[in-house]
Design a protein around this motif. Structure first.
Motif, PDB file in Angstrom:
ATOM      1  N   GLN A  46      11.259   8.192  -1.626  1.00 10.88           N
ATOM      2  CA  GLN A  46      10.389   8.254  -0.456  1.00 10.88           C
ATOM      3  C   GLN A  46       9.036   7.685  -0.834  1.00 10.88           C
ATOM      4  O   GLN A  46       8.499   7.972  -1.899  1.00 10.88           O
ATOM      5  CB  GLN A  46      10.229   9.695   0.041  1.00 10.88           C
ATOM      6  N   MET A  47       8.511   6.858   0.073  1.00 13.22           N
ATOM      7  CA  MET A  47       7.196   6.261  -0.136  1.00 13.22           C
ATOM      8  C   MET A  47       6.386   6.467   1.130  1.00 13.22           C
ATOM      9  O   MET A  47       6.938   6.555   2.224  1.00 13.22           O
ATOM     10  CB  MET A  47       7.324   4.770  -0.475  1.00 13.22           C
ATOM     11  N   LEU A  48       5.079   6.554   0.970  1.00 13.14           N
ATOM     12  CA  LEU A  48       4.196   6.851   2.088  1.00 13.14           C
ATOM     13  C   LEU A  48       3.036   5.872   2.112  1.00 13.14           C
ATOM     14  O   LEU A  48       2.438   5.573   1.072  1.00 13.14           O
ATOM     15  CB  LEU A  48       3.661   8.278   1.966  1.00 13.14           C
ATOM     16  N   GLY A  74       0.777  -1.233   0.000  1.00 16.14           N
ATOM     17  CA  GLY A  74       0.000   0.000   0.000  1.00 16.14           C
ATOM     18  C   GLY A  74       0.808   1.281   0.000  1.00 16.14           C
ATOM     19  O   GLY A  74       0.240   2.370  -0.012  1.00 16.14           O
ATOM     20  N   PHE A  75       2.132   1.182   0.018  1.00 19.30           N
ATOM     21  CA  PHE A  75       2.964   2.387  -0.040  1.00 19.30           C
ATOM     22  C   PHE A  75       2.902   2.965  -1.444  1.00 19.30           C
ATOM     23  O   PHE A  75       2.828   2.231  -2.431  1.00 19.30           O
ATOM     24  CB  PHE A  75       4.426   2.051   0.307  1.00 19.30           C
ATOM     25  N   ARG A  76       2.951   4.307  -1.515  1.00 11.55           N
ATOM     26  CA  ARG A  76       2.980   4.964  -2.821  1.00 11.55           C
ATOM     27  C   ARG A  76       4.168   5.921  -2.874  1.00 11.55           C
ATOM     28  O   ARG A  76       4.576   6.488  -1.858  1.00 11.55           O
ATOM     29  CB  ARG A  76       1.677   5.701  -3.100  1.00 11.55           C
ATOM     30  N   VAL A  77       4.726   6.069  -4.037  1.00 14.16           N
ATOM     31  CA  VAL A  77       5.880   6.941  -4.248  1.00 14.16           C
ATOM     32  C   VAL A  77       5.454   8.390  -4.045  1.00 14.16           C
ATOM     33  O   VAL A  77       4.433   8.817  -4.587  1.00 14.16           O
ATOM     34  CB  VAL A  77       6.462   6.736  -5.664  1.00 14.16           C
ATOM     35  N   VAL A  78       6.229   9.152  -3.260  1.00 19.63           N
ATOM     36  CA  VAL A  78       5.900  10.558  -3.000  1.00 19.63           C
ATOM     37  C   VAL A  78       7.091  11.485  -3.251  1.00 19.63           C
ATOM     38  O   VAL A  78       7.065  12.647  -2.846  1.00 19.63           O
ATOM     39  CB  VAL A  78       5.352  10.760  -1.556  1.00 19.63           C
ATOM     40  N   SER A  79       8.130  10.983  -3.909  1.00 16.34           N
ATOM     41  CA  SER A  79       9.282  11.841  -4.206  1.00 16.34           C
ATOM     42  C   SER A  79       9.943  11.389  -5.499  1.00 16.34           C
ATOM     43  O   SER A  79       9.689  10.294  -5.996  1.00 16.34           O
ATOM     44  CB  SER A  79      10.310  11.786  -3.066  1.00 16.34           C
ATOM     45  N   VAL A 132      -4.985   3.987   5.093  1.00 13.11           N
ATOM     46  CA  VAL A 132      -4.738   2.634   4.587  1.00 13.11           C
ATOM     47  C   VAL A 132      -4.433   1.687   5.728  1.00 13.11           C
ATOM     48  O   VAL A 132      -4.682   0.482   5.643  1.00 13.11           O
ATOM     49  CB  VAL A 132      -3.572   2.639   3.556  1.00 13.11           C
ATOM     50  N   ILE A 133      -3.887   2.222   6.823  1.00 14.64           N
ATOM     51  CA  ILE A 133      -3.449   1.402   7.944  1.00 14.64           C
ATOM     52  C   ILE A 133      -4.633   1.078   8.835  1.00 14.64           C
ATOM     53  O   ILE A 133      -5.316   1.977   9.318  1.00 14.64           O
ATOM     54  CB  ILE A 133      -2.368   2.134   8.772  1.00 14.64           C
TER      55      ILE A 133
END
Length: 165
Positions: A155-157, A138-143, A162-163
């Protein structure tokens, strides 16, 4: 999704605890495992003992057959690195590979983060080659990609929405 090639040892146990609850032997074996994976196997020189371990909870899969943990990750409290909690130092040691322990350690850290820091997401500095691996959770790229310790990272968030515990 890859399927595990073998099963974890029957005696394997997971332990999640704050830094002060680690025994000296556990801490030494964790540090040795991290050095083996990051410094020797990945040929990366960096400061592993970064002063953040004492502000972290540590999750490790232990087996009496191995000194080092089979899998490990640390969960750093929100506000130390970023506004969110931070997961890092995620490893599966050689004896634990091919058992699905990498995915399991990430899944377990997410569950513990939801219990400890329910209003916070999890931010990671992921090796860019592992973006798909973390995206499965469920992490998505943010950088944009950047170089950290000579290795491309992103960086992934994982959003707090989602949690779920």
């Amino acid at each position: 999704m890859n399927t595990p090639r073998s099963r974890p040892p029957a005696d394997m146990r997971w332990r999640f605890c704050a830094f002060d609850a680690l025994s000296l032997r556990e801490l030494q074996n964790i540090f040795m495992a991290r050095q083996q994976v990051f410094s020797l196997e990945q040929n990366c020189v960096y400061l592993d003992a970064d002063g953040r371990d004492e502000h972290s909870h540590h999750l490790a899969a232990w087996s009496v057959q191995q000194q080092a943990p089979l899998a490990y990750a640390r969960l750093i409290e929100p506000g130390l690195i970023c506004a969110e909690a931070s997961m890092g130092r995620v490893i599966t040691t050689q004896p634990g590979r091919g058992m699905g322990l990498g995915r399991e350690v990430v899944r377990r850290v997410i569950v513990h983060a939801a219990e400890l820091f329910p209003a916070h997401g999890i931010r990671i500095s992921a090796q860019s080659q592992l973006e798909d691996f973390y995206a499965e959770s469920g992490f998505r790229v943010v950088s944009e990609r950047y170089i950290e310790d000579g290795i491309p990272h992103t960086q992934m968030l994982l959003s707090p929405t989602v949690i779920t515990p």
